[in-house]
Design an enzyme around this catalytic site. Structure first.
Site, mmCIF file in Angstrom:
data_model
loop_
_atom_site.group_PDB
_atom_site.id
_atom_site.type_symbol
_atom_site.label_atom_id
_atom_site.label_comp_id
_atom_site.label_asym_id
_atom_site.label_seq_id
_atom_site.Cartn_x
_atom_site.Cartn_y
_atom_site.Cartn_z
ATOM 1 N N LYS A 143 3.424 12.822 53.942
ATOM 2 C CA LYS A 143 3.731 14.253 53.828
ATOM 3 C C LYS A 143 3.468 14.757 52.421
ATOM 4 C CE LYS A 143 7.699 15.555 52.741
ATOM 5 N NZ LYS A 143 8.432 16.028 51.520
ATOM 6 N N THR B 57 11.326 17.925 48.343
ATOM 7 C CA THR B 57 9.930 17.970 47.917
ATOM 8 C C THR B 57 9.171 18.827 48.919
ATOM 9 O OG1 THR B 57 10.108 15.749 46.964
ATOM 10 C CG2 THR B 57 7.886 16.597 47.377
ATOM 11 N N LYS C 137 6.483 18.034 41.102
ATOM 12 C CA LYS C 137 6.976 16.888 41.875
ATOM 13 C C LYS C 137 5.855 16.267 42.702
ATOM 14 C CE LYS C 137 9.432 13.791 43.794
ATOM 15 N NZ LYS C 137 10.335 13.985 44.908
#
Length: 296
Positions: free
Chosen positions: A240, A95, A170
């Site tokens: 993140k 990701t 995503k």
């Protein structure tokens, strides 16, 4: 692409190692690299550098923690670009930011290679069970050539345009999951303070609102039970991803007020040394704000 073909694999963490093991089980010849040696699954050849793992492979997979790791492993000294053959494909399953996806696309194109962003939905248990959902983006022919690889790793393939678009998809998905976690945390805290059993409420609403769909039901049950360890997806990784979503939103001039709230709650949880908790633990900050203990 056929079973028996050589695949490079970079990154053997909680997700990457079971994925590499599944490729070995499917009959592929796997050349594996990890920053910490000794993690290659049985049947895989351990390599000293990402470049060595990519050498001789038509496809090399990366499954790493963040943009910094992916950029280093791909473009750094001894990286994937230097080892992958002309016409080969780097399948980035991490990701990462859309901006890095674009840079990787350009770097591979300059080397006469392909980059396919193929982030996955699923926790480590889904990776081990070959139940990942894969969202690939990139050159259509390159994506099509990866189908046997994807079939060995997951149970669903959902193409999403270009590599940066797949990466952004995503991030959108993870933002929506985090929004569920936040709403579950708030709703269950409200119910618990009124004397309602959160687990009973979770079971009831999972059936009524989500038809017992595995993802919302799983998160609802974990949050109702305040079961935040062990981490399937750590709080720091959640921070993140939400930070990447906010950065992309800023670039595109899209306000995400809920993402900003979630980011603050993730930071608050991490400030209390909850680094090893699952990102469902962001609900702990809601509980504490309501005067409840972080865990029941």
């Amino acid at each position: 692409m056929m079973a028996g073909e050589t695949i490079g694999f970079c990154g053997l963490g909680q997700m990457g190692r079971p994925m590499a093991a599944n490729l070995v089980a499917a009959g592929f010849s796997v050349r594996a690299w990890n920053r910490t040696r000794g993690k290659a699954p049985e049947g895989a050849q351990e390599c000293d550098t990402p470049r060595e793992a990519a050498r001789g492979a038509r496809i090399v997979v990366s499954m790493l923690a963040d943009d910094t790791a992916v950029q280093s492993v791909t473009l750094g000294e001894g990286g994937i670009v230097g080892g992958l053959r002309e016409g080969g494909t780097h399948v980035g399953m991490s990701t990462i930011s859309p901006a890095l996806s674009q840079r990787l696309h350009e770097a591979h194109k300059a080397a006469r290679q392909h980059f396919v962003a193929a982030p996955v939905f699923g926790r480590p248990d889904a990776a081990a069970a070959r139940k990942l959902r894969i969202v690939p983006g990139g050159d259509e022919q390159a994506v099509a050539q990866c189908k046997p690889l994807f079939d060995a790793l997951g149970e669903g393939i959902f193409p999403m345009g270009t590599a940066p678009q797949a990466s952004l998809a995503k991030l959108c998905g993870n933002f929506m999951i985090a929004s569920l976690i936040e709403s579950f945390g708030e709703g269950f805290a409200l119910a618990e303070k009124a004397g309602i059993d959160p687990m009973r409420l979770s079971e009831t609403l999972s059936r009524i609102l989500f038809a017992d769909a595995p993802l919302p039901k799983g998160y609802a049950n974990r949050i109702a039970a305040t079961s935040f360890e062990p981490a399937g997806f750590a709080l720091a990784l959640g921070l993140k991803d939400i930070s990447l979503a906010l950065r992309a939103a800023e670039d595109l001039r899209v306000p995400l007020p809920l993402a900003s709230l979630i980011r603050d709650n993730l930071i608050a949880a991490l400030a209390k040394a909850r680094d090893k908790w699952d990102w469902g633990g962001l609900a702990s900050t809601v509980r504490e704000a309501a005067g409840l203990p972080a865990r029941r």
